[in-house]
Design a protein around this motif. Structure first.
Motif, mmCIF file in Angstrom:
data_model
loop_
_atom_site.group_PDB
_atom_site.id
_atom_site.type_symbol
_atom_site.label_atom_id
_atom_site.label_comp_id
_atom_site.label_asym_id
_atom_site.label_seq_id
_atom_site.Cartn_x
_atom_site.Cartn_y
_atom_site.Cartn_z
ATOM 1 N N GLN A 157 -9.478 0.927 -4.179
ATOM 2 C CA GLN A 157 -8.463 -0.030 -3.767
ATOM 3 C C GLN A 157 -8.022 0.797 -2.546
ATOM 4 O O GLN A 157 -7.679 0.016 -1.407
ATOM 5 N N ILE A 158 -7.866 2.087 -2.574
ATOM 6 C CA ILE A 158 -7.112 2.864 -1.374
ATOM 7 C C ILE A 158 -8.070 2.697 -0.426
ATOM 8 O O ILE A 158 -7.731 2.339 0.698
ATOM 9 N N ASN A 159 -9.283 2.893 -0.608
ATOM 10 C CA ASN A 159 -10.287 2.695 0.498
ATOM 11 C C ASN A 159 -10.549 1.386 1.218
ATOM 12 O O ASN A 159 -10.407 1.119 2.380
ATOM 13 N N GLY A 160 -10.335 0.514 0.398
ATOM 14 C CA GLY A 160 -10.227 -0.928 0.888
ATOM 15 C C GLY A 160 -9.109 -1.172 1.794
ATOM 16 O O GLY A 160 -9.366 -1.599 3.042
ATOM 17 N N ASP A 161 -8.023 -0.780 1.520
ATOM 18 C CA ASP A 161 -6.685 -0.814 2.104
ATOM 19 C C ASP A 161 -6.715 -0.140 3.524
ATOM 20 O O ASP A 161 -6.547 -0.490 4.466
ATOM 21 N N ILE A 162 -7.188 1.114 3.388
ATOM 22 C CA ILE A 162 -7.513 1.972 4.617
ATOM 23 C C ILE A 162 -8.628 1.463 5.461
ATOM 24 O O ILE A 162 -8.124 1.362 6.736
ATOM 25 N N PHE A 194 -7.387 9.879 14.187
ATOM 26 C CA PHE A 194 -6.302 9.980 13.046
ATOM 27 C C PHE A 194 -6.542 9.671 11.611
ATOM 28 O O PHE A 194 -6.179 10.125 10.929
ATOM 29 N N TYR A 195 -7.287 8.182 11.603
ATOM 30 C CA TYR A 195 -7.821 8.198 10.298
ATOM 31 C C TYR A 195 -8.763 8.983 9.636
ATOM 32 O O TYR A 195 -8.614 9.466 8.428
ATOM 33 N N GLU A 196 -9.280 9.699 10.394
ATOM 34 C CA GLU A 196 -10.454 10.816 9.881
ATOM 35 C C GLU A 196 -9.603 12.029 9.328
ATOM 36 O O GLU A 196 -10.116 12.618 8.432
ATOM 37 N N LYS A 197 -8.472 12.182 9.882
ATOM 38 C CA LYS A 197 -7.659 13.433 9.247
ATOM 39 C C LYS A 197 -6.912 13.101 8.145
ATOM 40 O O LYS A 197 -6.431 14.105 7.482
ATOM 41 N N LEU A 198 -6.936 11.966 7.593
ATOM 42 C CA LEU A 198 -6.159 11.493 6.290
ATOM 43 C C LEU A 198 -6.952 12.301 5.307
ATOM 44 O O LEU A 198 -8.178 12.376 5.347
ATOM 45 N N PRO A 199 -5.967 12.699 4.234
ATOM 46 C CA PRO A 199 -6.773 12.695 2.986
ATOM 47 C C PRO A 199 -7.727 11.423 2.505
ATOM 48 O O PRO A 199 -7.423 10.228 2.782
ATOM 49 N N LYS A 200 -8.600 11.902 1.794
ATOM 50 C CA LYS A 200 -9.796 10.944 1.389
ATOM 51 C C LYS A 200 -9.139 10.043 0.241
ATOM 52 O O LYS A 200 -8.249 10.541 -0.364
ATOM 53 N N PRO A 201 -9.819 8.980 -0.099
ATOM 54 C CA PRO A 201 -9.127 7.793 -0.811
ATOM 55 C C PRO A 201 -9.061 8.659 -2.271
ATOM 56 O O PRO A 201 -8.022 8.329 -3.103
ATOM 57 N N HIS A 202 -10.158 9.452 -2.776
ATOM 58 C CA HIS A 202 -10.131 9.777 -3.957
ATOM 59 C C HIS A 202 -9.085 10.994 -4.353
ATOM 60 O O HIS A 202 -8.407 11.092 -5.336
ATOM 61 N N SER A 203 -8.880 11.752 -3.115
ATOM 62 C CA SER A 203 -8.096 12.642 -3.198
ATOM 63 C C SER A 203 -6.417 12.067 -3.368
ATOM 64 O O SER A 203 -5.438 12.406 -4.203
ATOM 65 N N MET A 245 0.807 -1.189 -0.050
ATOM 66 C CA MET A 245 -0.020 -0.044 -0.039
ATOM 67 C C MET A 245 0.722 1.256 0.019
ATOM 68 O O MET A 245 1.959 1.376 0.540
ATOM 69 N N ALA A 246 0.368 2.428 -0.511
ATOM 70 C CA ALA A 246 1.144 3.521 -0.748
ATOM 71 C C ALA A 246 1.127 3.980 0.714
ATOM 72 O O ALA A 246 0.369 3.778 1.381
ATOM 73 N N ASP A 247 2.207 5.050 1.025
ATOM 74 C CA ASP A 247 2.263 5.747 2.268
ATOM 75 C C ASP A 247 1.094 6.683 2.261
ATOM 76 O O ASP A 247 1.541 7.830 2.141
ATOM 77 N N ILE A 248 0.252 6.643 2.781
ATOM 78 C CA ILE A 248 -0.762 7.403 2.743
ATOM 79 C C ILE A 248 -0.560 8.476 3.948
ATOM 80 O O ILE A 248 -1.052 9.690 3.752
ATOM 81 N N LYS A 249 0.112 8.176 4.755
ATOM 82 C CA LYS A 249 0.437 9.043 6.017
ATOM 83 C C LYS A 249 1.425 10.313 5.609
ATOM 84 O O LYS A 249 1.391 11.212 5.997
ATOM 85 N N ASN A 250 2.093 10.067 4.498
ATOM 86 C CA ASN A 250 2.880 11.052 4.119
ATOM 87 C C ASN A 250 2.643 11.472 2.610
ATOM 88 O O ASN A 250 3.430 12.127 2.148
#
Length: 111
Positions: free
Chosen positions: A41-46, A79-88, A1-6
């Motif tokens: 895909q990103i949404n499922g991973d998150i 923490f997860y609520e503050k992450l960018p949305k999957p489409h973004s 999975m891509a590094d969504i946190k960064n």
């Protein structure tokens, strides 16, 4: 999975040049379709990652009357609520040319 946190993906809505979005495919609809599939895909991973982390702090109780507020679960959720949305995140990956795609219809015509 891509590094969504960064990720440098925006948290709020931004305007993107249409020409940058459809440049890899020369077709805006195809580009949006690819981005949408990646966003799913990103949404499922998150979701999977979040549920695994929440499960670590879960307390199981047979009584339905007792509901425990678990501070660790609340912090993980925030923490997860503050992450960018999957489409973004998917749009950012697309613009950075990090999504592999191919047109199978073109491949069928070549054969």
């Amino acid at each position: 999975m891509a590094d969504i946190k960064n990720s440098e993906a925006p948290i709020s809505t931004t305007t993107i040049d249409k020409n940058k979005v459809d440049a890899p495919t020369n077709n805006i609809y195809e580009a949006i379709s690819i981005i949408a599939k990646r966003a799913n895909q990103i949404n499922g991973d998150i979701k999977k990652e979040l549920l695994e982390k929440l499960d670590e702090f879960a307390t199981y109780n047979d009584s339905l009357e007792e509901i425990f507020e678990n501070k660790e679960q609340i912090e993980v959720s925030k923490f997860y609520e503050k992450l960018p949305k999957p489409h973004s995140l998917a749009v950012q990956e697309w613009l950075e040319d990090k999504i592999y795609h191919r047109n199978t219809a073109d491949e069928a015509l070549e054969q």
